[in-house]
Design a protein around this motif. Structure first.
Motif, PDB file in Angstrom:
ATOM      1  N   THR A   1     -27.546   8.630 -35.542  1.00  0.00           N
ATOM      2  CA  THR A   1     -26.193   9.106 -35.846  1.00  0.00           C
ATOM      3  C   THR A   1     -26.183  10.603 -36.095  1.00  0.00           C
ATOM      4  OG1 THR A   1     -26.587   8.465 -38.157  1.00  0.00           O
ATOM      5  CG2 THR A   1     -25.342   6.920 -36.774  1.00  0.00           C
TER       6      THR A   1
ATOM      7  N   MET B   1     -19.532  -2.437 -28.355  1.00  0.00           N
ATOM      8  CA  MET B   1     -19.708  -1.754 -29.641  1.00  0.00           C
ATOM      9  C   MET B   1     -19.096  -2.562 -30.786  1.00  0.00           C
ATOM     10  SD  MET B   1     -21.201   1.316 -29.154  1.00  0.00           S
ATOM     11  CE  MET B   1     -20.583   2.421 -30.418  1.00  0.00           C
TER      12      MET B   1
ATOM     13  N   TYR C   1     -15.102   5.299 -33.988  1.00  0.00           N
ATOM     14  CA  TYR C   1     -15.912   4.430 -34.837  1.00  0.00           C
ATOM     15  C   TYR C   1     -16.325   5.115 -36.140  1.00  0.00           C
ATOM     16  CZ  TYR C   1     -16.142   1.443 -30.762  1.00  0.00           C
ATOM     17  OH  TYR C   1     -15.802   0.630 -29.710  1.00  0.00           O
TER      18      TYR C   1
ATOM     19  N   THR D   1     -26.434   1.564 -31.412  1.00  0.00           N
ATOM     20  CA  THR D   1     -26.760   1.182 -30.041  1.00  0.00           C
ATOM     21  C   THR D   1     -25.523   1.369 -29.171  1.00  0.00           C
ATOM     22  OG1 THR D   1     -28.376  -0.437 -30.827  1.00  0.00           O
ATOM     23  CG2 THR D   1     -27.608  -0.665 -28.554  1.00  0.00           C
ATOM     24  N   VAL D   2     -25.636   2.247 -28.183  1.00  0.00           N
ATOM     25  CA  VAL D   2     -24.498   2.636 -27.352  1.00  0.00           C
ATOM     26  C   VAL D   2     -24.738   2.191 -25.910  1.00  0.00           C
ATOM     27  CG1 VAL D   2     -23.079   4.572 -26.560  1.00  0.00           C
ATOM     28  CG2 VAL D   2     -24.117   4.637 -28.836  1.00  0.00           C
TER      29      VAL D   2
ATOM     30  N   VAL E   1     -26.099   9.603 -22.824  1.00  0.00           N
ATOM     31  CA  VAL E   1     -25.810   8.804 -24.020  1.00  0.00           C
ATOM     32  C   VAL E   1     -26.516   9.447 -25.206  1.00  0.00           C
ATOM     33  CG1 VAL E   1     -26.027   6.551 -25.111  1.00  0.00           C
ATOM     34  CG2 VAL E   1     -25.622   6.685 -22.649  1.00  0.00           C
ATOM     35  N   PRO E   2     -25.765   9.784 -26.280  1.00  0.00           N
ATOM     36  CA  PRO E   2     -24.354   9.440 -26.481  1.00  0.00           C
ATOM     37  C   PRO E   2     -23.377  10.543 -26.086  1.00  0.00           C
ATOM     38  CG  PRO E   2     -25.245  10.282 -28.521  1.00  0.00           C
ATOM     39  CD  PRO E   2     -26.374  10.328 -27.520  1.00  0.00           C
TER      40      PRO E   2
ATOM     41  N   LEU F   1     -19.446   9.706 -25.960  1.00  0.00           N
ATOM     42  CA  LEU F   1     -18.752   9.801 -27.249  1.00  0.00           C
ATOM     43  C   LEU F   1     -18.566  11.262 -27.665  1.00  0.00           C
ATOM     44  CD1 LEU F   1     -20.696   6.994 -29.139  1.00  0.00           C
ATOM     45  CD2 LEU F   1     -18.259   6.917 -28.564  1.00  0.00           C
TER      46      LEU F   1
END
Length: 479
Positions: free
Chosen positions: A37, A387, A402, A411-412, A429-430, A434
């Motif tokens: 994260t 997700m 999120y 986990t993406v 990714v990510p 995102l």
């Protein structure tokens, strides 16, 4: 009897693995990526691991570093960074809607934003020329003049005419910038373009013309330019010739640009703009005799990293996958490609091909990708399902963000886009999927409506614009 669309979806799933891919989306756990994260958090220090990135060694053209204008690698980091995903989404939608309003107004088509304004009793009158600059995020530092003076310029594939603020220009006529204004009086290679020249006449036909200025004896001598942007910024001045230094020893002579003496509206920190569109005023077209009209760039995965902008194509393009590319309608500025499919977590989504007919404008100045309603709904649904372990943030402004508080890793699913010719690219990714914990896609409009491929989805890919060849190339892991 099963519908033709069902058979089509079955064929896509069965034969999808045989498509030409950059990084094929597989099945099972390989189609998901576990990420920290911390990768969603902005970094305050320029990354040494990416700050020295250079283009592929087989490139014959000129290359310069490219950085995020809000990030720590920028010479003068911008202070107008979007404060939230909602603001980034708004900027992206304003830019997209403005481009579409230019293209569709003459056809009597109403854009999404215009429909909303009509409901609210508002009247939208777009500016005459060019795109919104508020959403542009990447800058390059070039040398202008002789001796060369560094200029930090916004990079934009949705604009053609390049310009910088020029001295003398007081604080009421030019917006504040950290670097000194470019002073043409101190350059031995500066020359205003004559009013009666073919170059100046072309400005008028391309709607950049602002008439001709008068010299001391009352005769018309200098070619004026004017550009109005959707975000409210207006710039005008003298269309000029100058030497442009891309790298030590790599100098573009007689580069045509706008020497700006009058600005309306505010910009932030950058000294001007570098146009990379497809019209004659852009840098790639001006240098086509030397570099073949081709150029490429790689946007770093995070704002604390460095990518590159390069003129010319690599001598060996075997590492690229190419899809056809055409101008958008009658606008040479904009580059259009056709999306044919989307997969999430290794599974091809069942989407009727006809909804992709509008194509995608490839726009590095747009933050978020825009898809027609059906592809966007399918993508959103599949991504949310993948997700489901993480709580959604309830909001009326955006719908797939999120809350990762308390999670050290998430986990993406991989998201892959397939273009005409069977070219499939896995998004990073990510950071290619995102943005601030939110799915970096939004709806562009009804099915078969034109969409946009935004800069989030381009991250880490070398995007090679082979304009003369009518194709766009993708190469993974370039920065």
């Amino acid at each position: 009897m099963a519908s033709p669309n069902l058979f089509l979806c079955i064929l896509l799933v069965v034969f999808g693995s045989h498509l030409s891919t950059i990084s094929a989306a597989g099945d099972g756990e390989q189609s998901f990526v576990v990420v920290s994260t911390r990768s969603f958090e902005a970094q305050d220090v320029c990354s040494t691991s990416t700050s020295t990135v250079t283009p592929r060694p087989n490139r014959a053209g000129a290359a310069v570093p490219l950085v995020h204008r809000h990030g720590p690698c920028a010479k003068s980091p911008s202070t107008d960074k979007p404060s939230s995903f909602a603001e980034a989404l708004h900027r992206s939608r304003v830019r997209a809607d403005y481009i579409m309003s230019r293209a569709l107004r003459g056809r009597g088509t109403t854009t999404i934003m215009e429909m909303q304004e009509q409901k609210e009793g508002k009247v939208s009158i777009p500016a005459h020329l060019d795109t919104s600059v508020d959403s542009q995020e990447y800058v390059v530092t070039l040398g202008l003049g002789t001796p060369a003076v560094e200029q930090v310029l916004l990079m934009d594939t949705g604009s053609d005419l390049s310009w910088v603020q020029c001295a003398p220009c007081n604080s009421t006529d030019c917006y504040p910038q950290k670097d000194p204004l470019f002073d043409p009086r101190k350059s031995s290679t500066y020359a205003p373009i004559p009013c009666g020249s073919d170059i100046c006449k072309r400005l008028q036909s391309d709607r950049f013309d602002n008439g001709c200025s008068m010299n001391g004896n009352g005769t018309q001598s200098q070619c004026g330019y004017r550009v109005e942007y959707g975000g409210g910024l207006k710039t005008r001045g003298v269309y000029s010739n100058e030497a442009l230094t891309m790298a030590p020893g790599v100098v573009i002579k007689d580069f045509h640009f706008g020497c700006a003496y009058k600005q309306i509206g505010s910009d932030d920190k950058s000294d001007g703009l570098l146009g990379l569109g497809g019209a004659p005023e852009s840098l790639p077209v001006q240098t086509s005799a030397v570099y073949g009209g081709s150029f490429s760039y790689c946007l770093p995965p995070v704002s604390s990293g460095t990518g590159f902008l390069a003129l010319g194509a690599p001598s060996n393009t075997s590492g690229f996958s190419f899809t056809p590319m055409t101008p958008f309608m009658d606008y040479a500025t904009f580059y259009l490609v056709k999306l044919t499919g989307i997969s999430v977590g290794g599974k091809q989504l069942c989407i009727p091909p006809k909804v992709f007919e509008g194509g995608l404008i490839v726009d590095c100045g747009n933050i978020i990708s825009h898809l027609p309603s059906t592809p966007y709904a399918k993508l959103q649904s599949a991504f949310r399902a993948a997700m489901a372990a993480y709580p959604l943030i309830p909001s009326d402004e955006y719908d797939t963000c999120y809350n990762f508080t308390g999670y050290s890793n998430v986990t993406v699913p991989k998201v892959a886009l397939t273009f005409t010719g069977g070219v499939t690219i896995d998004l990073d990714v990510p950071n290619g999927v995102l943005l601030d914990g939110c799915l970096a896609f939004t709806e562009s409009g009804p099915d078969d409506y034109v969409g946009f491929l935004g800069n989030v989805q381009m991250r880490t890919l070398e995007m090679l614009y082979d304009v003369k060849g009518g194709r766009l190339g993708f190469q993974a892991g370039a920065c």
